[in-house]
Design an enzyme around this catalytic site. Structure first.
Site, PDB file in Angstrom:
ATOM      1  CG  HIS A 161      42.539  41.442  37.497  1.00 45.41           C
ATOM      2  ND1 HIS A 161      42.093  40.448  38.327  1.00 45.41           N
ATOM      3  CD2 HIS A 161      41.300  41.477  36.657  1.00 45.41           C
ATOM      4  CE1 HIS A 161      40.959  40.062  38.109  1.00 45.41           C
ATOM      5  NE2 HIS A 161      40.338  40.665  36.941  1.00 45.41           N
ATOM      6  CB  ALA A 163      38.800  42.230  40.546  1.00 47.17           C
ATOM      7  CE1 TYR A 166      39.885  33.920  38.073  1.00 49.41           C
ATOM      8  CE2 TYR A 166      39.963  36.159  37.076  1.00 49.41           C
ATOM      9  CZ  TYR A 166      39.413  34.751  37.119  1.00 49.41           C
ATOM     10  OH  TYR A 166      38.560  34.246  36.312  1.00 49.41           O
ATOM     11  NE  ARG A 214      37.142  45.839  35.872  1.00 50.43           N
ATOM     12  CZ  ARG A 214      36.317  45.339  35.045  1.00 50.43           C
ATOM     13  NH1 ARG A 214      36.940  44.406  34.222  1.00 50.43           N
ATOM     14  NH2 ARG A 214      35.227  45.724  35.135  1.00 50.43           N
ATOM     15  NE  ARG A 313      28.369  41.974  29.384  1.00 52.81           N
ATOM     16  CZ  ARG A 313      27.747  41.402  29.942  1.00 52.81           C
ATOM     17  NH1 ARG A 313      27.034  40.286  29.753  1.00 52.81           N
ATOM     18  NH2 ARG A 313      27.359  42.177  31.111  1.00 52.81           N
TER      19      ARG A 313
END
Length: 605
Positions: A161, A163, A166, A214, A313
């Protein structure tokens, strides 16, 4: 539809994935840090529904970030083996995302979070500890160990990650990295941390295991990471021979409403920012952006926009999305309405849920319905989301159901709410429920305000009262001239006051929103829909006043304070009937609370 493009297999580093439908990593906190039976059941339901690739929620690799899934020691290997054993029969590929929240992390020992520099996180609001050289080396090793453990447990691939603002982007960004060592200053230095983490993960898992990142623009400006920065980094990682695919995203912890755009965002809202990164490397690319249907995904792939499409979702709302669509039952797919109060709002309140599917994360508690051995006669009074869901579930079990609705249409208060600006998608869940009631043979009686005699005549074993609430209705302003002053006084704390204010302002009224509290729409803040609404209201010159009581005088004053409307249950109980009151009639809330009440009804009488 044939869906020939989205259903075609795709390869990542020699690993064939059965179709191009992806569930991107999303925090659930269902396992409270561990891979539990509940978390396995959540993923198993979506594997059984036909999803091609699932990327498990970002795993914390170090105790300086106690996220929603922990990979801190080798004990996780057996947990992964249990998970992968349960998912194996369905042929769904599973990757594990690895990450670190940096200055947004909560540490195991209560010490300050780690970051590139001393900046406080926007949520934690505590100055971070600038990482030392030893800290950096320790964390790089932690990423490598976590990757190795997940692969030993049977996971098919790994994703790093980089992105959402963070840790690895905190090092990348000149706005959050003020270091003067080899990890700060120049672009090459600021990407060094990400480069070394990805390199260590590649070494840990070997050349044959798929590895991706990502990545995406922070959408903040002011020195934040842009899509062009992301394109530059993936080119470096690809040239280094480290990565096999890219997974595009958008937004950051500084603008979290851009990460999971609510219904105010159009489908594909992330694509413009994703395009430069997709074009930067010749690798399979995953895109996201509030997509809901297999048809949307198929078109994107056919047009060459991406190789795979995230329907995350959409799969929370309906785990059988792929299977139903392939079987030609698209109308039966339970739609995601992007209200965000269940998924991201639920996570922010403790764990993932879903406004339109209360079984999310509770699959063991709410298994698939089986036909009842003792069919009952059920009467439902009220055709809003709660009442329709109660009727739908009862009919799905084989009970005989009569639904009384006083109005000339189903949907209850949602039919007004969907008239508010940007809220049209709310109506989709009611449309779906209405189709399901028809398919299941529910006796729907419109324009019938049921009384005790009419209900008793149906000889019900159970009466479900779902008559809703009052206190959030749209007014008739047809005779009011432009410039009429209006005050919307928020006493409920939901989104309703903001939506009503925007509706009035777009019709030319001079609107003020007031609340006796410190924040308007305070109960909706965690759903990531309030900030975008406030930005729209500011553009409409709507005045926001907090800590105001009573509200100022105006030509029109509307107090949003929902109150239960239950004119029947007392008399029904007195008549000897078994009654359950649900939804707003019991306690005013949201679609989520009404639907959850409906799933809690005892139909075993």
């Amino acid at each position: 539809m044939s869906y020939e493009h989205v259903l075609a297999p795709v390869e990542i580093n020699g690993l064939e994935i059965k179709n191009r439908v992806v569930r991107t990593a999303h925090g659930t906190n269902i396992g409270q840090g561990r891979i539990t039976d509940e978390l396995i059941a959540y993923h198993e339901a979506r594997a059984a529904g036909g999803c091609g690739l699932t990327i498990l929620e970002a795993a914390s690799v170090h105790p300086t970030d106690m996220g929603t899934l922990w990979l801190h020691d080798a004990s996780v290997v057996d947990d992964y083996r249990r998970l992968m054993s349960r998912l194996a029969p369905y042929g769904m590929t599973v990757f594990q995302q690895l990450g670190h929240l940096g200055y947004e992390g909560v540490t195991a020992d209560g010490d300050p979070p780690w970051s590139a520099s001393e900046f406080p996180g926007p949520s934690i609001r505590r100055p971070a500890k600038p990482m030392t050289a030893d800290d950096i080396a320790e964390l790089i090793d932690a990423f490598a160990y976590a990757a190795r453990w997940s692969v030993e447990g049977g996971v098919h691939g790994v994703e790093v990650h980089i992105a959402h603002g963070y840790l690895l982007q905190q090092f990348m960004s000149s706005a959050t990295n003020q270091r003067i060592d080899e990890y700060g200053g120049s672009w090459e230095n600021r990407i060094r941390m990400a480069r070394e983490v990805v390199g260590a993960v590649r070494t840990a898992i070997g050349a044959e295991i798929p590895l991706g990142v990502r990545i995406g623009s922070e959408a903040v400006g002011d020195g934040g990471v842009t899509e062009h920065d992301c394109a530059g980094l993936v080119r470096v990682l690809a040239d280094d021979g480290l990565i096999d695919y890219v997974n595009l995203t958008y937004g950051s912890c500084l603008r979290p409403h851009k990460i999971m755009g609510g219904m105010h965002e159009p489908p594909g809202y992330e694509l413009e920012a994703a395009a430069p990164v997709v074009a930067a490397v010749d690798l399979p690319a995953i895109v996201t952006g509030r997509f809901r249907t297999l048809a949307e995904a198929d078109q994107l792939i056919a047009e060459g926009v991406a190789d795979m499409v995230g329907l995350t979702r959409a799969h929370i709302a309906d785990p059988d999305l792929v299977a139903k669509s392939v079987e030609g039952r698209e109308a039966e797919v339970r739609p995601c309405i992007a209200g965000n109060d269940g998924c991201v709002g639920g996570l922010n309140r403790g764990r993932l849920s879903c406004a339109v599917n209360p079984a999310v994360g509770r699959e063991l508690e709410f298994p698939r319905l089986e036909p009842s051995t003792k069919p009952l006669q059920i009467v439902v009074v009220g055709g809003g989301p709660g009442g329709m869901e109660a009727a739908r579930r009862a009919a799905e079990q084989g009970h005989s159901v009569v639904l009384f609705e006083a109005r000339d249409c189903l949907g209850g208060a949602v039919r007004q709410a969907q008239e508010l600006p940007t809220r049209a998608l709310l109506g989709d869940i009611c449309d779906w429920q209405e189709r399901e009631l028809s398919r299941l043979g529910v006796d729907v009686r419109l324009n019938q305000a049921a009384d005790v005699d009419a209900i008793t005549a149906a000889r019900p074993h159970l009466v479900v009262v779902a008559t809703g609430a009052t206190g959030a209705e749209l007014p008739d302003i047809s005779t009011m001239p432009k410039g009429t002053t209006a005050v919307v006084d928020d006493r409920f704390g939901g989104y309703e006051a903001l939506g009503l204010a925007e509706w009035l302002a777009t019709r030319g009224l001079a609107v003020t929103v007031t609340t006796p509290g410190r924040r308007v729409a305070a109960n909706a803040l965690l759903d990531l829909v309030v900030q975008p609404a406030l930005e729209r209201l500011q553009a409409l010159n709507v005045n926001i006043q907090t800590k105001v009581d009573p509200p100022p005088e105006a030509h029109l004053t509307l107090t949003v304070a929902k109150r239960p409307h239950d004119p029947l249950s007392t008399d029904l109980i007195a008549a000897g009937l078994t009654v359950q009151v649900i939804g707003d009639a019991r306690d005013p809330g949201t679609i989520l609370t009404a639907m959850t009440d409906a799933h809690g009804i005892d139909l075993s009488a």
